[in-house]
Scaffold this active site. Structure first.
Site, PDB file in Angstrom:
ATOM      1  N   LYS A 107      -6.840   3.262  -3.465  1.00 55.30           N
ATOM      2  CA  LYS A 107      -7.274   3.260  -2.063  1.00 55.30           C
ATOM      3  C   LYS A 107      -7.526   4.703  -1.631  1.00 55.30           C
ATOM      4  O   LYS A 107      -6.750   5.603  -1.966  1.00 55.30           O
ATOM      5  CB  LYS A 107      -6.182   2.599  -1.222  1.00 55.30           C
ATOM      6  CG  LYS A 107      -6.383   2.622   0.278  1.00 55.30           C
ATOM      7  CD  LYS A 107      -5.235   1.874   0.967  1.00 55.30           C
ATOM      8  CE  LYS A 107      -5.250   2.036   2.475  1.00 55.30           C
ATOM      9  NZ  LYS A 107      -4.136   1.321   3.133  1.00 55.30           N
ATOM     10  N   ASP A 116       0.867  -1.185   0.000  1.00 52.59           N
ATOM     11  CA  ASP A 116       0.000   0.000   0.000  1.00 52.59           C
ATOM     12  C   ASP A 116       0.902   1.233   0.000  1.00 52.59           C
ATOM     13  O   ASP A 116       1.494   1.591   1.029  1.00 52.59           O
ATOM     14  CB  ASP A 116      -0.899   0.015   1.251  1.00 52.59           C
ATOM     15  CG  ASP A 116      -1.975  -1.077   1.215  1.00 52.59           C
ATOM     16  OD1 ASP A 116      -1.776  -2.102   0.535  1.00 52.59           O
ATOM     17  OD2 ASP A 116      -3.012  -0.898   1.886  1.00 52.59           O
ATOM     18  N   LYS A 137     -10.201   0.230  -2.590  1.00 53.93           N
ATOM     19  CA  LYS A 137     -10.167  -0.011  -1.145  1.00 53.93           C
ATOM     20  C   LYS A 137     -10.613   1.254  -0.427  1.00 53.93           C
ATOM     21  O   LYS A 137     -10.000   2.318  -0.596  1.00 53.93           O
ATOM     22  CB  LYS A 137      -8.757  -0.408  -0.705  1.00 53.93           C
ATOM     23  CG  LYS A 137      -8.616  -0.642   0.805  1.00 53.93           C
ATOM     24  CD  LYS A 137      -7.218  -1.145   1.143  1.00 53.93           C
ATOM     25  CE  LYS A 137      -6.985  -1.209   2.658  1.00 53.93           C
ATOM     26  NZ  LYS A 137      -5.625  -1.696   2.992  1.00 53.93           N
TER      27      LYS A 137
END
Length: 318
Positions: free
Chosen positions: A218, A155, A254
């Site tokens: 995300k 991430d 996400k």
């Protein structure tokens, strides 16, 4: 500068030069903010059939990246979190495992020791999380070490300062470089939408990440308010849907930070279904980044099984 990066072959015309990249991003359709807010408000009133709620709760659990990103994290704490992610409710053996355990890079090996061979992924935040302000060699080293220690997913945070200053080529080059450093690990690109100021910027940053090779986009680090919101997630879902129509490639989304209740999580599932369709209702294409959400879902799951709402002491701390 004529060629910003060796970017995605998916949209080569957009990445031919700095100017074409800027023209492409600023040529994307503008976002109707009032319309987006109205859309999510309308979808938020949709009711779900009673028999579908059990399935929805299990789906939410299977989509959770169970996360701890605190300065006080220890090997013992992340190992306990990994055990919980593998077996969220020891008294209900039919309870699914979470999608991933998300930790700082230096703790990846401790989690891998617990999750290896189970199907639960290990995710590591990277690139000088959460600020994203460090030299590129530091970010690459951070990423490579996490992958070498066994991380399945990285991430990364984008450089919001560069993005907001319009240095899109720099942001794109960084995403491409980190994607290469990931090797076989999946890359989730954190936009930190709470700092992007407008939904138009959210759409542009979503495209920038996808062109750079993101497997997921995300919303947030969870360290800055607002984190995930449904209007922001709607815009990101629309972007992945448009990108799929242009390139044939499915990118995941996400939603991270601030989603704490089962009711709210199910509203996100409705949003996904109504925006990009049921193909995205899978842990491979939609995730929740959360720490406290899991316990509320477990309590709701027990209530639906026993008819009794048990207190928070019946579930362990994340």
């Amino acid at each position: 500068m004529s060629a910003p990066v060796a970017a995605s072959a998916q949209l080569p015309d957009a990445t031919a030069s700095r100017s074409t990249l800027r023209a492409f991003l600023h040529g994307l359709p503008g976002v109707d903010t009032v319309g987006a807010e109205s859309r999510v408000a309308t979808l938020g009133t949709r009711s779900i059939k009673n028999e579908s709620k059990d399935q929805a709760l299990d789906l939410v659990i299977s989509m959770i990246d169970l996360t701890t990103l605190e300065g006080a994290d220890t090997p013992g704490k992340v190992r306990a979190l990994a055990h919980k992610g593998l077996n969220p409710d020891p008294e209900m053996r039919d309870c699914p495992a979470v999608a991933a355990i998300c930790v700082y890079p230096d703790l990846v090996a401790d989690v891998v020791a617990i999750t290896q061979g189970t199907g639960v992924a290990v995710a590591a935040v990277s690139t000088a999380f959460p600020a994203g302000r460090a030299a590129m060699d530091v970010k690459l080293s951070d990423t490579r070490q996490a992958v070498a220690d066994g991380a399945d997913e990285i991430d990364m945070v984008i450089d919001r300062g560069a993005f907001l200053a319009g240095r899109y080529d720099e942001v794109l080059a960084e995403i491409v470089a980190i994607k290469e450093a990931c090797g076989d690990a999946h890359l989730k690109v954190i936009l930190e939408t709470g700092e992007l100021a407008t939904l138009d910027n959210v759409r542009r940053a979503s495209y920038l990440a996808m062109i750079g090779g993101a497997d997921f986009i995300k919303t947030s680090t969870g360290k800055i308010a607002p984190a995930a919101t449904r209007p922001v997630t709607l815009v990101m879902l629309q972007a992945v849907g448009d990108f799929h129509a242009r390139t044939g490639r499915r990118i995941g989304v996400k939603a991270a930070g601030g989603i704490r209740s089962s009711k709210d999580a199910i509203r996100y599932l409705v949003l996904v279904n109504e925006t990009v369709g049921p193909e995205w209702l899978t842990p491979e294409l939609f995730r929740f980044g959360a720490s406290s959400l899991l316990n509320d879902v477990l309590l709701q799951r027990r209530r639906r099984s026993s008819g009794v709402y048990e207190g928070p002491n019946y579930v362990s701390e994340p």
